[in-house]
Design an enzyme around this catalytic site. Structure first.
Site, mmCIF file in Angstrom:
data_model
loop_
_atom_site.group_PDB
_atom_site.id
_atom_site.type_symbol
_atom_site.label_atom_id
_atom_site.label_comp_id
_atom_site.label_asym_id
_atom_site.label_seq_id
_atom_site.Cartn_x
_atom_site.Cartn_y
_atom_site.Cartn_z
ATOM 1 N N ASP A 195 -1.981 -14.324 9.545
ATOM 2 C CA ASP A 195 -1.762 -12.955 9.087
ATOM 3 C C ASP A 195 -0.389 -12.880 8.418
ATOM 4 O O ASP A 195 0.596 -13.426 8.915
ATOM 5 C CB ASP A 195 -1.828 -11.987 10.280
ATOM 6 C CG ASP A 195 -1.965 -10.546 9.828
ATOM 7 O OD1 ASP A 195 -3.024 -9.939 10.070
ATOM 8 O OD2 ASP A 195 -0.997 -10.016 9.225
ATOM 9 N N ILE A 196 -0.344 -12.183 7.297
ATOM 10 C CA ILE A 196 0.901 -12.119 6.518
ATOM 11 C C ILE A 196 1.983 -11.302 7.231
ATOM 12 O O ILE A 196 3.183 -11.523 7.012
ATOM 13 C CB ILE A 196 0.602 -11.567 5.106
ATOM 14 C CG1 ILE A 196 1.637 -12.013 4.095
ATOM 15 C CG2 ILE A 196 0.435 -10.070 5.093
ATOM 16 C CD1 ILE A 196 1.198 -11.822 2.646
ATOM 17 N N ASN B 297 -10.822 -4.595 14.227
ATOM 18 C CA ASN B 297 -10.681 -3.191 13.837
ATOM 19 C C ASN B 297 -11.834 -2.822 12.911
ATOM 20 O O ASN B 297 -12.149 -3.570 11.980
ATOM 21 C CB ASN B 297 -9.343 -2.981 13.124
ATOM 22 C CG ASN B 297 -8.158 -3.228 14.038
ATOM 23 O OD1 ASN B 297 -8.225 -2.958 15.237
ATOM 24 N ND2 ASN B 297 -7.089 -3.763 13.492
ATOM 25 N N GLU C 185 -7.808 -1.783 7.840
ATOM 26 C CA GLU C 185 -7.158 -1.575 6.544
ATOM 27 C C GLU C 185 -7.792 -2.421 5.447
ATOM 28 O O GLU C 185 -7.869 -1.990 4.305
ATOM 29 C CB GLU C 185 -5.663 -1.885 6.663
ATOM 30 C CG GLU C 185 -4.940 -0.817 7.492
ATOM 31 C CD GLU C 185 -3.467 -1.128 7.731
ATOM 32 O OE1 GLU C 185 -2.987 -2.181 7.254
ATOM 33 O OE2 GLU C 185 -2.831 -0.318 8.417
ATOM 34 N N VAL C 186 -8.219 -3.612 5.787
ATOM 35 C CA VAL C 186 -8.871 -4.482 4.807
ATOM 36 C C VAL C 186 -10.368 -4.474 5.108
ATOM 37 O O VAL C 186 -10.791 -4.841 6.215
ATOM 38 C CB VAL C 186 -8.313 -5.920 4.862
ATOM 39 C CG1 VAL C 186 -9.061 -6.812 3.880
ATOM 40 C CG2 VAL C 186 -6.815 -5.930 4.567
ATOM 41 N N HIS D 119 -12.981 -9.073 9.615
ATOM 42 C CA HIS D 119 -12.050 -10.099 10.076
ATOM 43 C C HIS D 119 -11.786 -9.956 11.567
ATOM 44 O O HIS D 119 -11.770 -8.859 12.100
ATOM 45 C CB HIS D 119 -10.728 -10.057 9.299
ATOM 46 C CG HIS D 119 -10.087 -8.704 9.250
ATOM 47 N ND1 HIS D 119 -10.511 -7.708 8.393
ATOM 48 C CD2 HIS D 119 -9.053 -8.183 9.954
ATOM 49 C CE1 HIS D 119 -9.757 -6.635 8.557
ATOM 50 N NE2 HIS D 119 -8.871 -6.894 9.514
ATOM 51 N N HIS E 291 -8.973 -10.615 14.358
ATOM 52 C CA HIS E 291 -7.574 -10.946 14.657
ATOM 53 C C HIS E 291 -7.544 -11.802 15.921
ATOM 54 O O HIS E 291 -8.178 -11.441 16.923
ATOM 55 C CB HIS E 291 -6.762 -9.689 14.974
ATOM 56 C CG HIS E 291 -6.546 -8.758 13.831
ATOM 57 N ND1 HIS E 291 -5.371 -8.726 13.100
ATOM 58 C CD2 HIS E 291 -7.334 -7.789 13.303
ATOM 59 C CE1 HIS E 291 -5.452 -7.777 12.176
ATOM 60 N NE2 HIS E 291 -6.632 -7.185 12.281
HETATM 61 P P1 5GP Z 1 -6.799 -4.585 9.704
HETATM 62 O O1 5GP Z 1 -5.828 -3.472 9.903
HETATM 63 O O2 5GP Z 1 -7.698 -4.355 8.512
HETATM 64 O O3 5GP Z 1 -7.571 -4.941 10.952
HETATM 65 O O4 5GP Z 1 -5.947 -5.869 9.427
HETATM 66 C C1 5GP Z 1 -5.682 -6.385 8.177
HETATM 67 C C2 5GP Z 1 -4.659 -7.481 8.376
HETATM 68 O O5 5GP Z 1 -4.618 -8.254 7.199
HETATM 69 C C3 5GP Z 1 -3.240 -6.953 8.626
HETATM 70 O O6 5GP Z 1 -2.771 -7.447 9.883
HETATM 71 C C4 5GP Z 1 -2.442 -7.502 7.441
HETATM 72 O O7 5GP Z 1 -1.153 -7.945 7.811
HETATM 73 C C5 5GP Z 1 -3.295 -8.661 6.952
HETATM 74 N N1 5GP Z 1 -3.207 -8.889 5.520
HETATM 75 C C6 5GP Z 1 -3.341 -7.949 4.532
HETATM 76 N N2 5GP Z 1 -3.231 -8.515 3.325
HETATM 77 C C7 5GP Z 1 -3.042 -9.856 3.551
HETATM 78 C C8 5GP Z 1 -2.869 -10.965 2.669
HETATM 79 O O8 5GP Z 1 -2.865 -10.873 1.440
HETATM 80 N N3 5GP Z 1 -2.704 -12.188 3.258
HETATM 81 C C9 5GP Z 1 -2.729 -12.355 4.616
HETATM 82 N N4 5GP Z 1 -2.564 -13.608 5.087
HETATM 83 N N5 5GP Z 1 -2.897 -11.317 5.472
HETATM 84 C C10 5GP Z 1 -3.043 -10.086 4.936
#
Ligand code: 5GP
Ligand code: ZN
Length: 120
Positions: free
Chosen positions: A34-35, A94, A102-103, A107, A109
């Site tokens: 995760d970034i 999530n 958010e994405v 996915h 985590h």
């Molecule tokens: P969500 O909130 O959708 O469950 O988590 C999305 C996760 O994707 C976040 O923890 C965010 O830091 C990670 N993320 C978003 N964009 C990128 C990216 O371009 N590269 C990587 N490695 N992680 C990302």
């Protein structure tokens, strides 16, 4: 299976259009750091084939999701989590806006390592 949603961030990573620190890859699954990590170990596992979220999953996805879940503890150890029960890891999916997603590419985590963590 292909990562074919042109504007999806995780499809771009699965296609190799955006770089990521890979943890694991096979024909159907990619795992990468995760970034913005919440914990000392924090990686994401995604199916290469685009699925918006866990809410779109049906029985046809069960073997793939089972494979991902079974792989998570192995990758957690590989990435430096201590073994269960003293160590272990957290697995989070999530789903939807109120679920904190958010994405919008499914996915998982996987987080672990010594506490305190930033989140989770
Ligand atoms: P969500 O909130 O959708 O469950 O988590 C999305 C996760 O994707 C976040 O923890 C965010 O830091 C990670 N993320 C978003 N964009 C990128 C990216 O371009 N590269 C990587 N490695 N992680 C990302
Ligand atoms: Zn996607």
């Amino acid at each position: 299976m292909s990562a074919d949603h042109p504007d999806c961030m995780f499809c771009k990573i699965a296609r190799g259009d955006i770089p990521a620190h890979k943890v694991y890859e096979d024909e159907e699954i990619l795992a990468f750091h995760d970034i913005h990590p919440w914990a000392p170990v924090h990686f994401l596992m995604v199916p290469k084939a685009h699925v918006d979220s866990l809410a779109q999953v049906d029985a046809s996805h069960a073997p793939l999701l089972g494979k991902m879940l079974a792989l998570a503890p192995q990758l957690a150890l590989q990435e430096g989590c201590r073994p269960y029960p003293e160590g272990g890891h957290r697995v989070v999916i999530n789903t939807g806006r109120e679920g904190g997603q958010e994405v919008h590419h499914l996915h998982i985590h996987v987080m672990g390592g010594p506490r305190p963590w930033l989140k989770g």
